[in-house]
Write a protein that holds these residues in place. Structure first.
Motif, short mmCIF file in Angstrom:
data_model
loop_
_atom_site.label_atom_id
_atom_site.label_comp_id
_atom_site.label_asym_id
_atom_site.label_seq_id
_atom_site.Cartn_x
_atom_site.Cartn_y
_atom_site.Cartn_z
N GLU A 591 68.36 66.87 59.65
CA GLU A 591 67.69 66.18 58.39
C GLU A 591 67.78 66.90 57.18
OE1 GLU A 591 64.76 63.03 58.41
OE2 GLU A 591 63.51 64.35 60.07
N ARG A 592 67.76 68.33 57.33
CA ARG A 592 67.76 69.09 55.94
C ARG A 592 69.35 69.42 55.57
NH1 ARG A 592 63.24 73.03 58.20
NH2 ARG A 592 61.44 71.82 57.52
N ILE A 593 70.37 68.81 56.20
CA ILE A 593 71.79 68.96 55.90
C ILE A 593 72.12 67.57 55.21
CG2 ILE A 593 74.04 69.04 56.63
CD1 ILE A 593 73.12 70.46 59.54
N ASP A 594 72.56 67.71 53.99
CA ASP A 594 73.39 66.48 53.20
C ASP A 594 74.54 66.26 53.85
OD1 ASP A 594 71.40 66.87 51.14
OD2 ASP A 594 72.58 68.36 50.12
N GLY A 595 74.80 65.00 54.10
CA GLY A 595 75.93 64.66 55.06
C GLY A 595 76.20 63.13 54.34
N ALA A 596 77.64 62.70 54.50
CA ALA A 596 78.10 61.38 54.37
C ALA A 596 77.36 60.04 55.21
CB ALA A 596 79.46 61.04 54.48
N GLU A 597 77.22 59.00 54.41
CA GLU A 597 76.68 57.90 55.14
C GLU A 597 77.35 57.52 56.30
OE1 GLU A 597 75.44 55.37 51.88
OE2 GLU A 597 74.13 56.59 51.06
N ILE A 598 77.04 56.71 56.97
CA ILE A 598 77.84 56.39 58.26
C ILE A 598 77.92 54.64 58.38
CG2 ILE A 598 78.14 58.72 59.34
CD1 ILE A 598 76.27 57.12 61.68
N SER A 599 78.71 54.22 58.92
CA SER A 599 78.80 52.48 58.89
C SER A 599 78.12 52.66 60.50
CB SER A 599 80.24 51.92 58.90
OG SER A 599 81.16 52.68 60.03
N SER A 600 77.79 51.14 60.50
CA SER A 600 77.47 50.89 61.86
C SER A 600 78.52 50.88 62.91
CB SER A 600 76.85 49.42 61.75
OG SER A 600 75.98 49.32 61.03
N LYS A 601 79.54 50.53 62.55
CA LYS A 601 80.77 50.60 63.36
C LYS A 601 81.25 52.11 64.23
CE LYS A 601 84.83 49.19 65.42
NZ LYS A 601 85.12 50.32 66.10
N ALA A 602 80.98 52.83 63.17
CA ALA A 602 81.25 54.45 63.65
C ALA A 602 80.21 54.69 64.52
CB ALA A 602 81.09 55.23 62.37
N PHE A 603 78.93 54.30 64.45
CA PHE A 603 77.61 54.59 65.36
C PHE A 603 77.82 53.73 66.61
CE2 PHE A 603 73.02 54.44 66.44
CZ PHE A 603 72.91 55.99 66.32
N ILE A 604 78.37 52.50 66.38
CA ILE A 604 78.90 51.90 67.68
C ILE A 604 79.73 52.74 68.83
CG2 ILE A 604 79.98 49.85 68.72
CD1 ILE A 604 79.17 48.29 66.35
N ASP A 605 80.67 53.35 67.98
CA ASP A 605 81.79 53.91 68.78
C ASP A 605 81.21 55.07 69.40
OD1 ASP A 605 83.58 52.42 68.12
OD2 ASP A 605 84.39 53.57 66.48
N MET A 606 80.22 56.00 68.80
CA MET A 606 79.66 56.94 69.20
C MET A 606 78.49 56.64 70.41
SD MET A 606 78.93 59.61 65.86
CE MET A 606 78.12 58.35 64.96
N LYS A 634 78.69 47.54 57.69
CA LYS A 634 77.92 47.71 56.52
C LYS A 634 77.40 49.30 57.19
CE LYS A 634 76.04 43.41 54.88
NZ LYS A 634 74.77 42.74 54.53
N THR A 635 76.76 50.02 55.77
CA THR A 635 76.21 51.23 56.10
C THR A 635 75.15 51.00 56.96
OG1 THR A 635 77.08 51.99 53.95
CG2 THR A 635 75.26 53.26 55.05
N LEU A 636 74.99 51.95 57.91
CA LEU A 636 73.85 52.09 58.92
C LEU A 636 72.42 52.46 58.43
CD1 LEU A 636 73.10 50.95 61.87
CD2 LEU A 636 73.47 53.54 62.47
N SER A 637 71.45 51.87 58.47
CA SER A 637 70.22 52.35 57.88
C SER A 637 69.42 53.12 59.16
CB SER A 637 68.84 51.01 57.65
OG SER A 637 68.66 50.46 58.84
N ARG A 638 68.55 54.08 58.79
CA ARG A 638 67.83 54.82 59.98
C ARG A 638 66.92 53.66 60.84
NH1 ARG A 638 66.41 60.32 58.01
NH2 ARG A 638 64.25 60.01 58.96
N GLY A 639 66.64 52.74 60.23
CA GLY A 639 65.56 51.76 61.11
C GLY A 639 66.60 50.98 61.93
#
Length: 654
Positions: A591-606, A634-639
């Motif tokens: 959480e303390r690392i700055d990082g790029a936002e990811i899409s829902s599709k990228a999360f699906i693949d993982m 779309k960009t994936l929300s934490r929720g």
């Protein structure tokens, strides 16, 4: 609901039911109601004549620092208070305003609270209520309670109940003690659980704000979205030995007074009144006599007869009545002293003379509460112990330790009223602990409800905790949540024909999350109990997916955090008994690392890559995305990430 008339009972009468709940405390009432609503036949047995425990006996306020939803029946009861005053007096009335709408500490009259508890019970045909009965004998066979014989307190008649499941929701844990459940009374030594505030302690109040109050812990405490108090106490070194001691914290009567001339009964002079007994309590302030509530009433939280409380704990009911009567006499004596004694300045006496006991409160008990505020009695020895450490920051996290079997959240500060009248130098009375601005919301493990060697008895009020840990648990909103959760544990046990000690606790925790119980505290969820992400965030909060008190469900998921969450999911699927606090340490770093936002599709693949290795889990990721209405592009929300993990980590139905 049906109510037993004692006159109709014959000696030795017996009855079979699904569940016996002992104690008509607020927790006992909601436990019985929840079980009944789920279809169980419930017997609610009370040692007292009136339901509702301290909420019906002058407490006058919801002791909570949190304004959000906690559990279905707590929320329902709290809303019924507002509804009562709104409907009877009007939304613009002073009575409704006096309930503190929109503020955590809801206010109410004792007689109204009792009425609402009765109505809650009356709506349930599956509940039989028996008032004024106490346990006399427990028939226990190995690890199971088979039956309990109860005796009526006035009529000396008995009845025996047989049931597969039992819940002790009393303030005194008498049923548990008769069942030979080991328990604690008083204060553990500091060395037992390495609690800094354990054992014999002396504290003193410091100036506000304290000079050293700007460190990380201080800032995290002040940032909590809870009611905050500008108070600070410190342990007095040397005098605070930390030795074990058998005294519990002080009791008092939560008496109610009123200045309504049409509803006022004069304060009687107690028998054996001696004015010198009351000089130590001071003159008080008649302009601010106590907690305000509707209809010109005020709840008192004094005097406390420090040192007179401990005999109540293990005494029989006659001994307890003696303790109660001492406190009744002291309460009336202090009021009489302030109204009539020449030592009190005349202007203060005149102010106090405006008050009397309310005619409409406790009318069959000389207008004094039926029950004493027994803040601490027995605490069972359970399969886990809630200690001071459970309401303190974990050394490597920005939140308290995490429990995968959490069934409720604490948020009150760790506290104890004085235990003995001893003092040193500028100290408060010995045993007082007030850890305001030093306490953090904790999680209550299901195992704290389970006695060490009994499998069909749950003890959600006098649960397993240390004396110091008890301070953040011993509040009615917390008990109501835990007792309703206990009922759902019994329901699961009944459905599967097993003992409550053997239920699928993960299934219970998921059920609590789905029903929107507060099992994990976060700063940013209070106004969103109906949000689609709420159950997922609650559950993942027990599994090590959050290292802070901020869920941030509407913010975008970053690549470092996504990878950390998925590593946690992979470990969870491989080994469900992982340490959630250890897992959260890795999450906190991500959480303390700055990082790029990811899409829902990228999360699906993982996700797909992980879940393909677990055919016993729901591995149809695409269909779950559609079911949850999450757009892959779309960009994936934490929720939404929490919702996906929550859905996909759930074991498949057999």
């Amino acid at each position: 609901m049906t109510i037993d008339a004692a006159e109709e009972l014959s000696i030795g009468q017996s009855r079979n039911v699904d569940l016996v709940v002992y104690g008509s405390t607020p927790g006992g009432v909601v436990c019985a109601v929840r079980a009944a609503r789920e279809g169980l036949q419930v017997e609610l047995i009370s040692p007292n004549q009136h339901p509702g425990g301290m909420i019906s006996n002058g407490l006058s306020t919801m002791d909570t620092l949190y304004n959000g939803s906690r559990s279905p029946l707590y929320d329902e009861f709290r809303e019924s208070i507002y509804d009562y005053y709104r409907k009877k007096y009007g939304t613009d009335s002073p009575q409704f305003a006096a309930t503190n709408p929109g503020y955590p500490k809801t206010r109410y009259e004792a007689n109204v609270a009792e009425l609402l508890f009765k109505q809650l019970l009356e709506r349930e045909p599956n509940i039989n209520v028996s008032m004024n009965w106490i346990p006399e004998q427990v028939d226990r066979e190995k690890r199971l309670v088979q039956s309990v014989t109860f005796r009526h307190r006035q009529l000396k008649e008995t009845k025996t109940l047989f049931a597969p499941y039992w819940v002790d929701c009393s303030y005194e844990a008498d049923l548990s003690a008769l069942a030979r459940v080991p328990y604690r009374v008083g204060r553990e030594a500091r060395s037992e659980f390495q609690e800094p505030h354990a054992g014999i302690t002396y504290v003193r109040e410091r100036d506000w704000p304290p000079a050293d109050g700007n460190d990380r812990k201080w800032q995290l405490a002040r940032d909590l979205e809870l009611v905050r108090y500008d108070k600070w106490y410190e342990l007095i070194p040397g005098a605070s030995t930390g030795e074990a001691d058998g005294a519990v914290q002080a009791y008092n009567m939560r008496a109610i007074i009123t200045r309504d001339p049409g509803n006022r009964v004069p304060i009687p002079k107690p028998t054996n009144y001696q004015s010198e007994m009351f000089t130590e309590f001071g003159f008080g302030d008649p302009d601010k006599p106590g907690l305000s509530m509707p209809n010109q009433k005020f709840g008192l939280n004094h005097p406390k007869l420090v040192g007179r409380q401990t005999p109540y704990v293990e005494g029989d009911w006659q001994a307890r009545i003696e303790v109660i009567n001492q406190h009744v006499d002291a309460t009336l004596g202090l009021l009489y002293y302030r109204q009539h004694d020449p030592a009190v300045p005349e202007i203060i006496r005149e102010g106090w003379l405006a008050y009397g006991l309310p005619k409409d409160e406790f009318p069959d008990n000389a207008h004094m509460p039926y029950e004493i505020y027994a803040r601490e009695t027995r605490r069972i020895k359970g399969r886990q112990v809630f200690t001071e450490h459970d309401a303190q920051l974990h050394p490597e996290l920005d939140r308290a330790p995490i429990h995968t079997d959490s069934i409720g959240a604490t948020e009150w500060f760790l506290d104890s009223h004085a235990c003995t009248p001893r003092r040193v130098a500028d100290s408060e009375q010995e045993g007082k602990v007030m850890m305001k601005n030093e306490t953090f919301p904790g999680q209550i493990s299901y195992k704290t409800l389970l006695p060490e060697e009994l499998d069909n008895l749950l003890v959600p009020v006098c649960l397993s905790s240390s004396h110091v840990g008890w301070g953040t648990i011993r509040l009615e909103p917390t008990w109501m949540t835990v007792c309703e959760a206990a009922a759902l544990a019994i329901v699961q046990a009944n459905e599967k024909d097993i003992q409550p000690a053997n239920i699928d606790v993960d299934q219970l925790v998921r059920q609590l999350a789905d029903r929107r119980f507060l099992i994990t505290f976060f700063n940013d969820i209070e106004d969103h109990p109906q949000a689609d992400w709420y159950p997922a965030v609650q559950y993942l909060g027990t599994q090590g997916y959050f290292g802070t008190y901020n869920a941030r469900p509407t913010e975008a998921m970053t690549a470092p955090l996504a990878k950390s969450w998925l590593r946690r999911l992979k470990a969870h699927l491989r080994e469900p008994t992982f340490s959630p606090s250890q897992a959260a340490q890795e999450v906190l770093k991500a959480e303390r690392i700055d990082g790029a936002e990811i899409s829902s599709k990228a999360f699906i693949d993982m996700l797909s890559e992980i879940l393909d290795q677990h055919p016993d889990r729901k591995s149809n990721v695409e269909s779950v995305f559609l079911e949850l209405a999450i757009s892959p592009e779309k960009t994936l929300s934490r929720g939404d990430a929490a919702r996906l993990i929550y859905a996909l980590s759930n074991p498949s139905e057999e």
